[in-house]
Motif scaffolding. Structure first.
Motif, PDB file in Angstrom:
ATOM      1  N   TYR A  16       0.959  -1.326  -0.135  1.00 24.58           N
ATOM      2  CA  TYR A  16       0.078  -0.134   0.034  1.00 24.58           C
ATOM      3  C   TYR A  16       0.785   1.216  -0.020  1.00 24.58           C
ATOM      4  O   TYR A  16       1.849   1.409   0.858  1.00 24.58           O
ATOM      5  CB  TYR A  16      -0.950  -0.077   1.319  1.00 24.58           C
ATOM      6  N   SER A  17       0.757   2.173  -0.818  1.00 29.45           N
ATOM      7  CA  SER A  17       1.416   3.202  -1.000  1.00 29.45           C
ATOM      8  C   SER A  17       1.043   4.366  -0.100  1.00 29.45           C
ATOM      9  O   SER A  17       0.011   4.667  -0.138  1.00 29.45           O
ATOM     10  CB  SER A  17       1.957   3.698  -2.626  1.00 29.45           C
ATOM     11  N   LEU A  18       1.962   5.147   0.433  1.00 33.59           N
ATOM     12  CA  LEU A  18       1.725   6.265   1.259  1.00 33.59           C
ATOM     13  C   LEU A  18       1.571   7.472   0.208  1.00 33.59           C
ATOM     14  O   LEU A  18       2.127   7.454  -0.857  1.00 33.59           O
ATOM     15  CB  LEU A  18       3.020   6.734   1.993  1.00 33.59           C
ATOM     16  N   PRO A  19       0.686   8.363   0.500  1.00 30.68           N
ATOM     17  CA  PRO A  19       0.419   9.572  -0.298  1.00 30.68           C
ATOM     18  C   PRO A  19       1.771  10.368  -0.540  1.00 30.68           C
ATOM     19  O   PRO A  19       2.628  10.425   0.263  1.00 30.68           O
ATOM     20  CB  PRO A  19      -0.627  10.208   0.445  1.00 30.68           C
ATOM     21  N   LEU A  20       1.803  10.916  -1.800  1.00 34.28           N
ATOM     22  CA  LEU A  20       3.091  11.844  -1.978  1.00 34.28           C
ATOM     23  C   LEU A  20       2.728  13.087  -1.379  1.00 34.28           C
ATOM     24  O   LEU A  20       1.603  13.722  -1.781  1.00 34.28           O
ATOM     25  CB  LEU A  20       3.271  11.774  -3.703  1.00 34.28           C
ATOM     26  N   LEU A  76      -3.819  19.110  12.034  1.00 37.90           N
ATOM     27  CA  LEU A  76      -3.802  18.459  13.315  1.00 37.90           C
ATOM     28  C   LEU A  76      -2.816  17.287  13.199  1.00 37.90           C
ATOM     29  O   LEU A  76      -2.445  16.719  12.139  1.00 37.90           O
ATOM     30  CB  LEU A  76      -5.292  17.689  13.627  1.00 37.90           C
ATOM     31  N   ASP A  77      -2.167  17.157  14.203  1.00 41.28           N
ATOM     32  CA  ASP A  77      -0.940  16.019  14.424  1.00 41.28           C
ATOM     33  C   ASP A  77      -1.396  15.143  15.471  1.00 41.28           C
ATOM     34  O   ASP A  77      -1.755  15.796  16.685  1.00 41.28           O
ATOM     35  CB  ASP A  77       0.100  16.765  14.680  1.00 41.28           C
ATOM     36  N   LEU A  78      -1.621  13.919  15.200  1.00 37.20           N
ATOM     37  CA  LEU A  78      -1.864  12.842  16.228  1.00 37.20           C
ATOM     38  C   LEU A  78      -0.940  12.605  17.384  1.00 37.20           C
ATOM     39  O   LEU A  78       0.102  12.362  17.114  1.00 37.20           O
ATOM     40  CB  LEU A  78      -2.647  11.673  15.461  1.00 37.20           C
ATOM     41  N   ARG A  79      -1.537  12.028  18.439  1.00 37.66           N
ATOM     42  CA  ARG A  79      -0.768  11.809  19.357  1.00 37.66           C
ATOM     43  C   ARG A  79      -0.655  10.030  19.487  1.00 37.66           C
ATOM     44  O   ARG A  79      -1.627   9.333  18.834  1.00 37.66           O
ATOM     45  CB  ARG A  79      -1.270  11.965  21.170  1.00 37.66           C
ATOM     46  N   TRP A  80       0.436   9.291  19.825  1.00 35.80           N
ATOM     47  CA  TRP A  80       0.602   7.690  20.155  1.00 35.80           C
ATOM     48  C   TRP A  80       0.015   7.048  18.783  1.00 35.80           C
ATOM     49  O   TRP A  80      -0.649   6.244  19.144  1.00 35.80           O
ATOM     50  CB  TRP A  80      -0.290   7.630  21.493  1.00 35.80           C
ATOM     51  N   GLU A  81       0.454   7.665  17.742  1.00 34.94           N
ATOM     52  CA  GLU A  81       0.018   7.030  16.486  1.00 34.94           C
ATOM     53  C   GLU A  81       0.137   5.357  16.416  1.00 34.94           C
ATOM     54  O   GLU A  81      -0.918   4.879  16.545  1.00 34.94           O
ATOM     55  CB  GLU A  81       0.878   7.410  15.265  1.00 34.94           C
ATOM     56  N   TYR A  82       1.262   4.933  16.524  1.00 38.34           N
ATOM     57  CA  TYR A  82       1.563   3.328  16.445  1.00 38.34           C
ATOM     58  C   TYR A  82       0.883   2.801  17.768  1.00 38.34           C
ATOM     59  O   TYR A  82       0.388   1.670  17.639  1.00 38.34           O
ATOM     60  CB  TYR A  82       2.926   2.997  16.242  1.00 38.34           C
ATOM     61  N   LYS A 130     -12.071  17.537   1.325  1.00 39.85           N
ATOM     62  CA  LYS A 130     -11.883  18.380   2.229  1.00 39.85           C
ATOM     63  C   LYS A 130     -10.880  18.245   3.289  1.00 39.85           C
ATOM     64  O   LYS A 130     -10.517  19.207   4.183  1.00 39.85           O
ATOM     65  CB  LYS A 130     -13.294  18.587   3.162  1.00 39.85           C
ATOM     66  N   VAL A 131     -10.241  16.780   3.241  1.00 39.71           N
ATOM     67  CA  VAL A 131      -9.264  16.667   3.947  1.00 39.71           C
ATOM     68  C   VAL A 131      -8.207  15.658   3.309  1.00 39.71           C
ATOM     69  O   VAL A 131      -8.386  15.044   2.171  1.00 39.71           O
ATOM     70  CB  VAL A 131     -10.164  15.569   5.139  1.00 39.71           C
ATOM     71  N   GLU A 132      -7.042  15.877   3.803  1.00 39.06           N
ATOM     72  CA  GLU A 132      -5.786  15.111   3.368  1.00 39.06           C
ATOM     73  C   GLU A 132      -5.111  14.500   4.625  1.00 39.06           C
ATOM     74  O   GLU A 132      -5.289  15.211   5.871  1.00 39.06           O
ATOM     75  CB  GLU A 132      -4.886  15.810   2.662  1.00 39.06           C
ATOM     76  N   SER A 133      -4.696  13.256   4.579  1.00 38.38           N
ATOM     77  CA  SER A 133      -4.019  12.679   5.650  1.00 38.38           C
ATOM     78  C   SER A 133      -2.837  12.015   5.294  1.00 38.38           C
ATOM     79  O   SER A 133      -2.603  11.425   4.096  1.00 38.38           O
ATOM     80  CB  SER A 133      -5.095  11.496   6.186  1.00 38.38           C
ATOM     81  N   PHE A 134      -1.762  12.253   5.976  1.00 36.33           N
ATOM     82  CA  PHE A 134      -0.454  11.607   5.709  1.00 36.33           C
ATOM     83  C   PHE A 134       0.038  11.132   7.037  1.00 36.33           C
ATOM     84  O   PHE A 134       0.623  11.915   8.068  1.00 36.33           O
ATOM     85  CB  PHE A 134       0.446  12.792   5.293  1.00 36.33           C
ATOM     86  N   ILE A 135      -0.313   9.792   7.080  1.00 36.91           N
ATOM     87  CA  ILE A 135       0.140   9.119   8.359  1.00 36.91           C
ATOM     88  C   ILE A 135      -0.405   9.831   9.815  1.00 36.91           C
ATOM     89  O   ILE A 135      -1.679   9.626   9.678  1.00 36.91           O
ATOM     90  CB  ILE A 135       1.700   9.190   8.781  1.00 36.91           C
ATOM     91  N   ASP A 136       0.177  10.657  10.513  1.00 35.86           N
ATOM     92  CA  ASP A 136      -0.366  11.139  11.714  1.00 35.86           C
ATOM     93  C   ASP A 136      -0.818  12.718  11.495  1.00 35.86           C
ATOM     94  O   ASP A 136      -1.091  13.370  12.513  1.00 35.86           O
ATOM     95  CB  ASP A 136       0.411  10.917  12.884  1.00 35.86           C
ATOM     96  N   ASP A 137      -0.867  13.193  10.547  1.00 38.28           N
ATOM     97  CA  ASP A 137      -1.284  14.445   9.897  1.00 38.28           C
ATOM     98  C   ASP A 137      -2.282  14.753   9.328  1.00 38.28           C
ATOM     99  O   ASP A 137      -2.632  13.925   8.367  1.00 38.28           O
ATOM    100  CB  ASP A 137       0.029  15.389   9.299  1.00 38.28           C
ATOM    101  N   VAL A 138      -3.478  15.622   9.723  1.00 37.11           N
ATOM    102  CA  VAL A 138      -4.563  15.774   8.961  1.00 37.11           C
ATOM    103  C   VAL A 138      -4.846  17.222   8.596  1.00 37.11           C
ATOM    104  O   VAL A 138      -4.520  18.155   9.563  1.00 37.11           O
ATOM    105  CB  VAL A 138      -5.815  14.986   9.746  1.00 37.11           C
ATOM    106  N   ILE A 139      -4.882  17.471   7.494  1.00 35.59           N
ATOM    107  CA  ILE A 139      -4.814  18.968   6.814  1.00 35.59           C
ATOM    108  C   ILE A 139      -6.651  18.954   6.474  1.00 35.59           C
ATOM    109  O   ILE A 139      -6.989  18.209   5.538  1.00 35.59           O
ATOM    110  CB  ILE A 139      -4.102  19.247   5.847  1.00 35.59           C
ATOM    111  N   MET A 140      -7.301  19.810   6.995  1.00 40.82           N
ATOM    112  CA  MET A 140      -8.683  20.359   6.392  1.00 40.82           C
ATOM    113  C   MET A 140      -8.613  21.571   5.833  1.00 40.82           C
ATOM    114  O   MET A 140      -8.002  22.316   6.222  1.00 40.82           O
ATOM    115  CB  MET A 140      -9.617  20.348   7.632  1.00 40.82           C
ATOM    116  N   ARG A 141      -9.267  21.618   4.737  1.00 39.96           N
ATOM    117  CA  ARG A 141      -9.329  22.920   3.896  1.00 39.96           C
ATOM    118  C   ARG A 141     -10.679  22.949   3.316  1.00 39.96           C
ATOM    119  O   ARG A 141     -11.266  22.022   2.747  1.00 39.96           O
ATOM    120  CB  ARG A 141      -8.397  22.550   2.624  1.00 39.96           C
TER     121      ARG A 141
END
Length: 140
Positions: A17-21, A38-44, A98-109
């Motif tokens: 599964y490829s991560l978004p660029l 937003l940056d998430l806590r305790w991801e793994y 409306k949203v982009e996610s890259f691992i533990d970062d979420v961007i809403m626009r």
């Protein structure tokens, strides 16, 4: 404490599964005017290890042996699995642009401020329903 998972990772079947660029995420921002990150806590540590596989990540200290029940940083596929989880949680918001996610970062626009608060509330609600929480100091 540092755990060396090189031997385990060597034998682990890699998830393709490829991560978004990052460049694709930036290009998708287009003409939006209002952003929240937003940056998430305790991801793994929010990812449960499959029942019965805990022995694979076991480690020993002078005190005793431990079999973790949650994913650790450094395990093959941990980033990919977390990305898959985030994509499932936010899937329709991602599909609507409306949203982009890259691992533990979420961007809403969004284009308009009134609608933006609704999107942020929806994302935070979904994260909370899945026991995922935001680092309050990294909220922008």
């Amino acid at each position: 404490m540092v755990q060396n998972y090189r031997y385990l990772n060597k034998w682990t079947i890699k998830n393709n599964y490829s991560l978004p660029l990052i460049l694709d995420i930036i290009e998708n921002i287009d003409i939006k005017k209002v952003f929240t990150k937003l940056d998430l806590r305790w991801e793994y540590n929010n990812i449960q290890i499959k029942k019965g596989d805990e022995w694979k990540v076991a480690f020993t200290t002078p005190e005793r042996s431990f079999e973790p029940t949650v994913m650790s940083f450094g395990l093959t596929n941990s980033l990919v699995i977390f990305q898959i989880i985030m994509n499932k949680i936010l899937q329709n918001l991602i599909n609507m642009g409306k949203v982009e996610s890259f691992i533990d970062d979420v961007i809403m626009r969004t284009k308009e401020e009134e609608r933006h608060n609704e999107v942020v509330e929806e994302v935070v609600r979904r994260l909370a329903e899945n026991d995922l929480y935001v680092k309050s100091k990294k909220y922008k």
